[in-house]
Design an enzyme around this catalytic site. Structure first.
Site, short mmCIF file in Angstrom:
data_model
loop_
_atom_site.label_atom_id
_atom_site.label_comp_id
_atom_site.label_asym_id
_atom_site.label_seq_id
_atom_site.Cartn_x
_atom_site.Cartn_y
_atom_site.Cartn_z
CG ASP A 20 -2.11 0.79 0.99
OD1 ASP A 20 -2.38 1.52 0.07
OD2 ASP A 20 -2.94 1.06 2.15
CG HIS A 37 0.47 2.26 -9.42
ND1 HIS A 37 0.08 1.66 -8.22
CD2 HIS A 37 -0.90 2.81 -9.94
CE1 HIS A 37 -0.95 2.09 -7.81
NE2 HIS A 37 -1.74 2.93 -8.81
CG LEU A 131 9.87 -17.15 -3.60
CD1 LEU A 131 9.83 -16.85 -2.08
CD2 LEU A 131 10.07 -15.47 -4.11
#
Ligand code: FPP
Length: 257
Positions: A20, A37, A131
């Site tokens: 956020d 972004h 991962l």
């Protein structure tokens, strides 16, 4: 309950993140939200590199919520373009670094191009296991539970599932996250202290960590701070400290026998 997981707070296997603050990062610099972004996508790339150094095997990122469809069309397009650019620029690196891509959420709402690009990387990386990078896209925790309940109800109605067979494990097997362990730690950046409809079922016993840092500024040092904080927590899963110490003690004895 699997007691091997009790009180082993140094074993951070699954990190979930609510990324956020991209918009505020941009506004503070007099830039367009797009720039925030873009920097947010850079922070995603950093996290994928950093997590294995801490022994983290699962990284789950809230990249686009079901509510984010309500943002201005231009911003939705920007986020989808960034996702497409991420997939094409990171595909090879993911293959080389043992990263598997997984997607959770209602992917039927994504455009055909985006669905195709996601599936391509998911299939290509399916055998990688250093991962697991899970992107939550068009994701909402309540919607995930609704979809799971519909599937289960369908099986009950068809007569193939007796209602008494419904338990936590069965519900989990119908969630988008089936096969993933529950997150050990949830990090939310930018000072907001909410879960915002993320992994509602899965976060039941996760440790929560909130930082004022905006997502585009989240770096290796910030991750280190979150991991340190996690290591200082005692996870009790509803039990007493004495029970945990006893369980630990008997596990150690078992190991020595
Ligand atoms: C929240 O910041 C962030 C999002 C809604 C999107 C997250 C997207 C990225 C990190 C970039 C692209 C992702 C990938 C996987 C390549 P906000 O816009 O709500 O920030 P604000 O609250 O400060 O306005």
């Amino acid at each position: 309950m699997d007691i091997s997981n009790l009180n082993r707070s140094t074993d951070l296997r699954h990190l979930a993140v609510i990324m956020d603050g991209n918009g505020r990062w941009a506004r503070k610099r007099g830039l367009k939200r797009l720039a925030g972004h873009q920097q947010g996508a850079e922070a995603v790339i950093r996290m994928v590199d950093e997590c294995p150094r801490y022994g983290i095997r699962f990284l789950t990122l809230f990249a686009f919520s079901s509510e984010n469809w309500g943002r201005p069309e231009q911003e939705v397009r920007t986020l989808m373009d960034l996702l497409m650019a991420f997939l094409s620029s990171q595909r090879q690196k993911m293959l080389e670094n043992g990263v598997r891509l997984k997607v959770i959420g209602d992917r039927s709402r994504l455009s055909a191009d985006v669905q195709q690009a996601l599936e391509d990387v998911e299939v290509a990386t399916a055998e990688r296991d250093r991962l697991v990078l899970t992107l939550a896209l068009s994701y909402g925790g309540r919607n995930e539970i609704v979809r799971a309940v519909r599937e289960i109800a369908g099986e009950v109605a068809a007569g193939s599932l007796p209602p008494e067979k419904i338990d936590g494990a069965l519900i989990e097997s119908h969630l988008d996250t089936h096969g993933l362990p529950a997150p050990d730690l949830l990090v939310r950046t930018s000072g907001e202290m909410r879960i915002s409809n993320f992994l509602l079922w899965q976060l039941a016993y996760s440790e929560l960590y909130f930082t004022e840092t905006l997502w585009p500024d989240f770096d290796a040092n910030e991750l280190g701070r979150a991991v340190d904080e996690y290591c200082s927590r005692q996870r009790r899963f509803g039990l007493t400290e004495e029970q945990l110490l006893d369980a630990k003690d008997s596990m150690q004895k078992e190991r020595h026998n």
